[in-house]
Scaffold this motif. Structure first.
Motif: not given
Ligand code: ATP
Ligand code: MG
Length: 433
Positions: A45, A52, A54, A175-176
């Motif tokens: 982001d 963001n 987080d 889930t991916r």
């Molecule tokens: P969001 O903005 O929706 O939170 P995000 O990319 O931060 O998107 P998260 O679910 O918070 O998604 O997960 C943080 C990180 O962890 C992802 O950016 C990715 O690198 C890794 N990750 C999360 N879920 C998976 C998964 N199911 N398989 C592989 N890597 C994952």
């Protein structure tokens, strides 16, 4: 002397307080002799210039020990999840942060949670879901802002592409499949060609059946929490992913019309009743199920392991909404108390669905009538009778089922405005006797 490639600029677009914190954490990492990185969604982001906060950090070394150190220094709250080698910190100023140990994962069985072992940052990045989520930025002072992008995430961000890291990715973790659509829709990106093919293969291999109810629910509701769930749902339909709710889920033009009417119904509700907190993803799930049989709906409730409250919302979707709509737009239902009785146990989510459904029928006059009914109903929910059961007893009435009937009549009369005071209520009770 050659300097490592730096994108200090990248990290410098983080707001000043978290940036300060990250710099200090980098210094702590040096003290500890570990490497620490900002990683995943927040880096993506930053590159996209989307806000963001987080903050996901990952440590090459003992992440949990490092998280304890940080928590100690800052007086932050700490929750440790040993099984996943992660810790969550809550700083006194409200900032939240996850700190993990860089790790590799192995999937003993597709669709189940993996087992994890510590590994290098490169290995950690290569177990992630998509290239755009597999970028890290180092925080140690000498390397502050150094970008690690072994999978070509920056290239794919520029090309606006969602790409898995290897052919078995969706099998490892179905889930991916939903995550891919979530990011595609959120950013207006496209799934890369091979990724679409792998996704379609994974979907047709029924891997999603192996996902537990809570995990599938989480993915679906996260997708429906995005800005434009209607398009996301259309995309699920196009990729034949809706059959994972139920193979006989009814997804017709009518259902699409109800779904398309949900955003406006939600917006109207939020304007009218700014204090009511609507479970928006739930309304979309209800709309999506709105023409399916009660058997299918019951199955979806079980498949997604919905909570009792969520299941209650789902209980409205079929005949109950249709029947209520029919009565509400009927001339015979004129009294406010009738409307009140009709809607008395509807959840707010069900009321929004009611409006969306009426809107989808494109009957303007009925939509305005329904809105008036909804406004009156919500106002009337606050109406109470002055008399209670105890008063009835004092008036000499034997306690029994008649209490409910009498108090109900009083409430109706209050709502309809035919009585206004406690004296009116007493008079009405006397008359009934
Ligand atoms: P969001 O903005 O929706 O939170 P995000 O990319 O931060 O998107 P998260 O679910 O918070 O998604 O997960 C943080 C990180 O962890 C992802 O950016 C990715 O690198 C890794 N990750 C999360 N879920 C998976 C998964 N199911 N398989 C592989 N890597 C994952
Ligand atoms: Mg995130």
């Amino acid at each position: 002397m050659k300097h490592p490639i730096r994108q200090t600029v990248l990290l410098n677009s983080i707001p000043v307080r978290p940036l300060h914190l990250l710099k200090h954490i980098g210094r702590l990492a040096d003290e500890r002799g570990v490497s620490v990185y900002l990683v995943g969604g927040v880096v993506r982001d930053l590159l996209l210039k989307r806000e963001n906060l987080d903050l996901d950090l990952t440590v090459e070394g003992d992440g949990i020990a490092f998280a304890r150190l940080v928590a100690d220094r800052y007086g932050a709250g700490l929750a440790v999840f040993e099984r996943f080698s992660t810790a969550r910190l809550a700083f006194p100023d409200g900032l939240k942060m996850d700190i993990a140990t860089t790790r590799q994962e192995s999937y003993a069985q597709p669709a189940l949670l993996p087992t994890v072992q510590p590994a290098s940052i490169e290995a950690d990045l290569s177990r992630r879901d998509f290239t755009i989520n597999a970028i890290a930025a180092q925080l140690n002072p000498q390397q502050f802002g150094r970008v690690l992008d072994p999978c070509g995430g920056q290239r794919d961000l520029r090309a606006r592409t969602i790409r898995v890291l290897h052919a078995g990715s969706f099998q490892d973790d179905p889930t991916r499949i939903f995550r891919a659509i979530r990011f595609e829709q959120r950013f207006g990106f496209r799934l890369e060609r091979a990724t679409v093919r792998l996704l379609a293969q994974a979907a047709s291999a029924d891997l999603i059946q192996g996902l537990s109810g809570p995990r599938l629910q989480n993915e679906i509701l996260l997708l429906f929490a995005e800005r434009d769930p209607v398009r996301a749902i259309a995309r699920l339909g196009q990729l034949k992913l809706l059959r994972f709710l139920h193979r006989r889920l009814c997804y017709t033009k009518d259902v699409e019309d109800v779904l398309a009417a949900v955003p406006k119904a939600l917006a109207w509700w939020a304007r009218r009743f700014p204090d009511s907190a609507i479970d928006r993803p739930m309304v979309y799930l209800m709309a999506l199920s709105s023409k399916s049989s009660s058997t299918v709906v019951a199955w979806i409730i079980r498949r997604l392991a919905l909570s009792r409250e969520q299941a209650k919302h789902m209980g409205f979707v079929g005949r109950r909404v249709d029947r209520a709509l029919k009565k509400l737009t009927d001339k015979g239902t004129a009294k406010p108390s009738q409307v009140y009785r009709l809607l008395a146990d509807f959840s707010d989510e069900a009321l929004v669905l009611l409006l969306a459904k009426q809107r989808s029928m494109q009957h303007g006059a009925h939509v305005s009538l329904l809105k008036r009914h909804l406004v009156a109903y919500v106002k009337n929910k606050a109406v109470k009778t002055a008399l209670t059961g105890r008063d009835l007893q004092a008036m000499g009435l034997q306690p029994g089922p008649q209490y409910k009937a009498i108090l109900g009549k009083l409430l109706d009369a209050r709502i309809d405005g035919t009585i206004k005071t406690e004296a009116d209520e007493r008079a009405l009770v006397e008359k009934q006797l």
